[in-house]
Every structure is written in C-alpha cells, then in structure tokens.
Motif scaffolding. Structure first.
Motif, PDB file in Angstrom:
ATOM      1  N   SER A   7       0.807  -1.214   0.000  1.00 13.42           N
ATOM      2  CA  SER A   7       0.000   0.000   0.000  1.00 13.42           C
ATOM      3  C   SER A   7       0.839   1.262   0.000  1.00 13.42           C
ATOM      4  O   SER A   7       0.317   2.354  -0.166  1.00 13.42           O
ATOM      5  CB  SER A   7      -0.937   0.006   1.213  1.00 13.42           C
ATOM      6  N   GLY A   8       2.135   1.122   0.184  1.00 18.45           N
ATOM      7  CA  GLY A   8       3.034   2.263   0.107  1.00 18.45           C
ATOM      8  C   GLY A   8       2.621   3.422   0.999  1.00 18.45           C
ATOM      9  O   GLY A   8       2.060   3.239   2.077  1.00 18.45           O
ATOM     10  N   LEU A   9       2.895   4.612   0.516  1.00 19.25           N
ATOM     11  CA  LEU A   9       2.597   5.811   1.289  1.00 19.25           C
ATOM     12  C   LEU A   9       1.109   6.146   1.333  1.00 19.25           C
ATOM     13  O   LEU A   9       0.684   6.942   2.165  1.00 19.25           O
ATOM     14  CB  LEU A   9       3.378   7.005   0.720  1.00 19.25           C
ATOM     15  N   ASP A  10       0.315   5.545   0.462  1.00 21.80           N
ATOM     16  CA  ASP A  10      -1.128   5.821   0.454  1.00 21.80           C
ATOM     17  C   ASP A  10      -1.779   5.485   1.790  1.00 21.80           C
ATOM     18  O   ASP A  10      -2.676   6.186   2.254  1.00 21.80           O
ATOM     19  CB  ASP A  10      -1.841   5.047  -0.655  1.00 21.80           C
ATOM     20  N   ARG A  11      -1.307   4.432   2.420  1.00 20.23           N
ATOM     21  CA  ARG A  11      -1.859   4.039   3.720  1.00 20.23           C
ATOM     22  C   ARG A  11      -1.585   5.125   4.758  1.00 20.23           C
ATOM     23  O   ARG A  11      -2.467   5.503   5.529  1.00 20.23           O
ATOM     24  CB  ARG A  11      -1.237   2.712   4.154  1.00 20.23           C
ATOM     25  N   TYR A  12      -0.366   5.644   4.761  1.00 20.01           N
ATOM     26  CA  TYR A  12      -0.026   6.710   5.712  1.00 20.01           C
ATOM     27  C   TYR A  12      -0.779   7.992   5.399  1.00 20.01           C
ATOM     28  O   TYR A  12      -1.211   8.711   6.293  1.00 20.01           O
ATOM     29  CB  TYR A  12       1.479   6.952   5.730  1.00 20.01           C
ATOM     30  N   ARG A  13      -0.930   8.312   4.109  1.00 19.10           N
ATOM     31  CA  ARG A  13      -1.687   9.504   3.705  1.00 19.10           C
ATOM     32  C   ARG A  13      -3.108   9.439   4.255  1.00 19.10           C
ATOM     33  O   ARG A  13      -3.621  10.399   4.818  1.00 19.10           O
ATOM     34  CB  ARG A  13      -1.740   9.634   2.188  1.00 19.10           C
ATOM     35  N   GLU A  17      -4.443  12.187   6.925  1.00 16.78           N
ATOM     36  CA  GLU A  17      -5.506  13.099   6.499  1.00 16.78           C
ATOM     37  C   GLU A  17      -6.804  12.853   7.257  1.00 16.78           C
ATOM     38  O   GLU A  17      -7.560  13.786   7.512  1.00 16.78           O
ATOM     39  CB  GLU A  17      -5.704  13.015   4.992  1.00 16.78           C
ATOM     40  N   THR A  18      -7.091  11.610   7.644  1.00  5.93           N
ATOM     41  CA  THR A  18      -8.288  11.296   8.430  1.00  5.93           C
ATOM     42  C   THR A  18      -8.240  11.989   9.787  1.00  5.93           C
ATOM     43  O   THR A  18      -9.263  12.356  10.338  1.00  5.93           O
ATOM     44  CB  THR A  18      -8.415   9.769   8.612  1.00  5.93           C
ATOM     45  N   ARG A  19      -7.042  12.184  10.296  1.00  5.70           N
ATOM     46  CA  ARG A  19      -6.863  12.831  11.604  1.00  5.70           C
ATOM     47  C   ARG A  19      -6.657  14.340  11.495  1.00  5.70           C
ATOM     48  O   ARG A  19      -6.238  14.986  12.430  1.00  5.70           O
ATOM     49  CB  ARG A  19      -5.696  12.179  12.334  1.00  5.70           C
ATOM     50  N   GLY A  20      -6.916  14.909  10.309  1.00  7.32           N
ATOM     51  CA  GLY A  20      -6.849  16.355  10.127  1.00  7.32           C
ATOM     52  C   GLY A  20      -5.488  16.884   9.737  1.00  7.32           C
ATOM     53  O   GLY A  20      -5.260  18.096   9.727  1.00  7.32           O
TER      54      GLY A  20
END
Length: 42
Positions: A7-13, A17-20
């Motif tokens: 999932s690469g960096l998409d998982r971290y993004r 972003e979900t946490r603001g």
C-alpha cells in the motif's frame, strides 16, 4: 518476494488526512520529499 503490504505511502496519507493532517510529496531529479503535518491533541 514481496515487500511490505503493497500500500506504500497511500496508507499513511489516509491515516494522517483522516486525523486532520496534511501529507504532500514532491519529486525532484534525484530525490523525493515528504512534508507531513499532524495536529497535536489538546
């Protein structure tokens, strides 16, 4: 042989972003840069 979850960096993004927070990547000729801002909880 696979590396990581794929999932690469998409998982971290998504998490950031979900946490603001903000998540931005930039690519140069010989490098890439990641700028992340995560708001602190009060």
């Amino acid at each position: 042989m696979g590396l990581g979850l794929g999932s690469g960096l998409d998982r971290y993004r998504t998490i950031i972003e979900t946490r603001g927070g903000t998540f931005q990547t930039r690519a140069g000729q010989a490098h890439w840069q990641l700028d992340v801002s995560i708001p602190a909880k009060n």
